[in-house]
Structures are given as structure tokens and as C-alpha cells.
Design a protein around this motif. Structure first.
Motif, PDB file in Angstrom:
ATOM      1  N   ILE A  15     -15.473  29.869  25.726  1.00 56.07           N
ATOM      2  CA  ILE A  15     -15.221  28.682  24.920  1.00 56.07           C
ATOM      3  C   ILE A  15     -13.806  28.789  24.392  1.00 56.07           C
ATOM      4  O   ILE A  15     -13.425  29.807  23.826  1.00 56.07           O
ATOM      5  N   HIS A  16     -13.035  27.725  24.586  1.00 61.13           N
ATOM      6  CA  HIS A  16     -11.650  27.726  24.128  1.00 61.13           C
ATOM      7  C   HIS A  16     -11.307  26.325  23.629  1.00 61.13           C
ATOM      8  O   HIS A  16     -11.526  25.343  24.331  1.00 61.13           O
ATOM      9  N   VAL A  17     -10.812  26.242  22.404  1.00 62.97           N
ATOM     10  CA  VAL A  17     -10.373  24.970  21.848  1.00 62.97           C
ATOM     11  C   VAL A  17      -8.945  25.172  21.340  1.00 62.97           C
ATOM     12  O   VAL A  17      -8.679  26.071  20.556  1.00 62.97           O
ATOM     13  N   ASN A  18      -8.037  24.340  21.808  1.00 65.03           N
ATOM     14  CA  ASN A  18      -6.646  24.425  21.407  1.00 65.03           C
ATOM     15  C   ASN A  18      -6.150  23.012  21.164  1.00 65.03           C
ATOM     16  O   ASN A  18      -5.934  22.258  22.105  1.00 65.03           O
ATOM     17  N   ARG A  21      -7.267  20.032  23.391  1.00 59.73           N
ATOM     18  CA  ARG A  21      -7.840  20.502  24.658  1.00 59.73           C
ATOM     19  C   ARG A  21      -9.046  21.401  24.402  1.00 59.73           C
ATOM     20  O   ARG A  21      -9.015  22.269  23.561  1.00 59.73           O
ATOM     21  N   LYS A  22     -10.103  21.145  25.178  1.00 55.01           N
ATOM     22  CA  LYS A  22     -11.323  21.937  25.062  1.00 55.01           C
ATOM     23  C   LYS A  22     -11.622  22.560  26.407  1.00 55.01           C
ATOM     24  O   LYS A  22     -11.335  21.987  27.454  1.00 55.01           O
ATOM     25  N   TYR A  23     -12.223  23.750  26.365  1.00 56.01           N
ATOM     26  CA  TYR A  23     -12.626  24.404  27.597  1.00 56.01           C
ATOM     27  C   TYR A  23     -13.945  25.125  27.345  1.00 56.01           C
ATOM     28  O   TYR A  23     -14.070  25.882  26.396  1.00 56.01           O
ATOM     29  N   LEU A  24     -14.916  24.849  28.184  1.00 56.95           N
ATOM     30  CA  LEU A  24     -16.214  25.508  28.103  1.00 56.95           C
ATOM     31  C   LEU A  24     -16.653  25.822  29.524  1.00 56.95           C
ATOM     32  O   LEU A  24     -16.549  24.980  30.418  1.00 56.95           O
ATOM     33  N   TYR A  25     -17.114  27.038  29.711  1.00 58.62           N
ATOM     34  CA  TYR A  25     -17.623  27.446  31.015  1.00 58.62           C
ATOM     35  C   TYR A  25     -18.697  28.494  30.789  1.00 58.62           C
ATOM     36  O   TYR A  25     -18.542  29.392  29.965  1.00 58.62           O
ATOM     37  N   SER A  26     -19.813  28.349  31.491  1.00 59.23           N
ATOM     38  CA  SER A  26     -20.820  29.399  31.449  1.00 59.23           C
ATOM     39  C   SER A  26     -21.428  29.579  32.832  1.00 59.23           C
ATOM     40  O   SER A  26     -21.525  28.640  33.616  1.00 59.23           O
ATOM     41  N   ARG A  44     -30.398  30.496  37.299  1.00 63.46           N
ATOM     42  CA  ARG A  44     -28.979  30.561  36.953  1.00 63.46           C
ATOM     43  C   ARG A  44     -28.581  29.294  36.216  1.00 63.46           C
ATOM     44  O   ARG A  44     -28.786  28.183  36.719  1.00 63.46           O
ATOM     45  N   LEU A  45     -28.034  29.464  35.029  1.00 63.32           N
ATOM     46  CA  LEU A  45     -27.583  28.358  34.189  1.00 63.32           C
ATOM     47  C   LEU A  45     -26.064  28.283  34.257  1.00 63.32           C
ATOM     48  O   LEU A  45     -25.381  29.276  34.001  1.00 63.32           O
ATOM     49  N   ARG A  46     -25.574  27.103  34.589  1.00 60.96           N
ATOM     50  CA  ARG A  46     -24.122  26.899  34.641  1.00 60.96           C
ATOM     51  C   ARG A  46     -23.760  25.669  33.824  1.00 60.96           C
ATOM     52  O   ARG A  46     -24.487  24.672  33.832  1.00 60.96           O
ATOM     53  N   SER A  47     -22.637  25.748  33.153  1.00 62.14           N
ATOM     54  CA  SER A  47     -22.146  24.588  32.409  1.00 62.14           C
ATOM     55  C   SER A  47     -20.624  24.630  32.368  1.00 62.14           C
ATOM     56  O   SER A  47     -20.016  25.688  32.510  1.00 62.14           O
ATOM     57  N   PHE A  48     -20.038  23.450  32.190  1.00 66.00           N
ATOM     58  CA  PHE A  48     -18.580  23.367  32.044  1.00 66.00           C
ATOM     59  C   PHE A  48     -18.231  22.074  31.322  1.00 66.00           C
ATOM     60  O   PHE A  48     -18.982  21.108  31.342  1.00 66.00           O
ATOM     61  N   TRP A  49     -17.082  22.105  30.662  1.00 66.16           N
ATOM     62  CA  TRP A  49     -16.563  20.926  29.985  1.00 66.16           C
ATOM     63  C   TRP A  49     -15.788  20.108  30.991  1.00 66.16           C
ATOM     64  O   TRP A  49     -14.866  20.599  31.635  1.00 66.16           O
ATOM     65  N   ARG A  55     -17.518  15.351  28.545  1.00 66.06           N
ATOM     66  CA  ARG A  55     -18.892  15.798  28.342  1.00 66.06           C
ATOM     67  C   ARG A  55     -19.108  17.187  28.931  1.00 66.06           C
ATOM     68  O   ARG A  55     -18.348  17.647  29.775  1.00 66.06           O
ATOM     69  N   VAL A  56     -20.156  17.839  28.462  1.00 67.14           N
ATOM     70  CA  VAL A  56     -20.569  19.127  29.004  1.00 67.14           C
ATOM     71  C   VAL A  56     -21.552  18.847  30.128  1.00 67.14           C
ATOM     72  O   VAL A  56     -22.544  18.141  29.930  1.00 67.14           O
ATOM     73  N   SER A  57     -21.271  19.350  31.312  1.00 68.78           N
ATOM     74  CA  SER A  57     -22.187  19.223  32.448  1.00 68.78           C
ATOM     75  C   SER A  57     -22.978  20.511  32.579  1.00 68.78           C
ATOM     76  O   SER A  57     -22.423  21.605  32.435  1.00 68.78           O
TER      77      SER A  57
END
Length: 142
Positions: A15-18, A21-26, A44-49, A55-57
Motif C-alpha cells: 500500500i502506497h499513498v503519495n 497518487r494511490k497504489y495498492l497491490y496484493s 489465491r486472493l489478488r487485488s490492485f488499485w 477503484r480496487v479490483s
């Protein structure tokens, strides 16, 4: 009674917020999962911004490569839209919810559902196929 969860989680969560700009990855592996001693196939769980859609997918796939959950959530407007495909549902999972009404719940089925909406106004649609279901009505013991 409630729910008792056991299993292993392993993977990455970033998780990165600057500023704006947002960034999410799992990418998380779920193995040896059991809920109240009912076991599940590894998944397996995957997600990304997604900056394009804001939105988060999210996807959840089982070891057999079946897509169990797909969809996303948009914080702006609190909008969610998920498709759920459960090829094997053990109805024993309902026991804690129906405690005092039904007991000795047994059976399996499958479900194809969609959950959509915004805020606290969810809309759940779809079907649940129930080829076999057994239970005892707690009050009558039948």
C-alpha cells in the motif's frame, strides 16, 4: 457458537499513498483454510488499485483455477460490484447463523451471486442450487 477460522496466509501486500497518487497491490495465497472444521480448497486472493477507474479490483481463484470472486470497490461513492461463483457450498456453514432455529444442518450446493450497490444499500441477486439439504427444526425436533 460462532465461527472458528484456521489456515495459513502467505504473500504480498503493498500500500502506497503519495499526495494524490494511490497504489495498492496484493497477491495472497490462502491454504489449509477451515471454518468450523469445514475445509476449503486452497485459493489465491489478488487485488490492485486501478487508477483509470478509481477503484480496487479483486479476484479470488481456487486451486482448480476457478474464479470464485471478481469485482471491485470504489471509495468515491462507496460503490461495490462483485460476482461470486461458489461451485461447492457446505450448508453446515449456516449452523452458527441458524442456531436455535435449525440444528444438524447437512448438505451441499452451489451458488452464483452478484453483490452490488452503494453505501449501506446492498443488492444481492442470483441463485443457490440445493440438491440435498437435511436439518432438524430445533423447536419440534423434527
Amino acid at each position: 457458537m460462532g465461527y472458528n477460522f484456521n489456515g495459513l496466509l502467505d504473500g504480498k501486500l503493498l500500500i502506497h499513498v503519495n499526495n494524490s497518487r494511490k497504489y495498492l497491490y496484493s497477491d495472497i495465497r490462502i491454504s489449509e483454510l477451515a471454518v468450523n472444521d469445514i475445509t476449503f480448497e486452497n485459493s489465491r486472493l489478488r487485488s490492485f488499485w486501478d487508477e483509470r477507474t478509481n477503484r480496487v479490483s479483486v479476484t479470488l481463484d481456487n486451486e482448480s483455477k476457478q474464479r470464485l470472486v471478481s469485482g471491485g470497490y470504489s471509495p468515491q461513492g462507496k460503490v461495490y460490484d462483485f460476482k461470486v461463483n461458489l461451485p461447492h457450498v457446505d450448508f453446515g456453514l449456516l449452523q452458527p447463523i441458524l442456531d436455535g432455529v435449525l440444528k444438524n444442518i447437512k448438505g451441499v450446493g452451489r451458488a452464483e451471486l452478484s453483490l452490488s450497490g452503494a453505501g449501506n444499500k446492498p443488492k444481492l441477486e442470483g441463485f443457490v442450487e440445493v440438491p440435498k439439504f437435511d436439518a432438524t427444526v430445533d423447536f419440534t425436533k423434527v
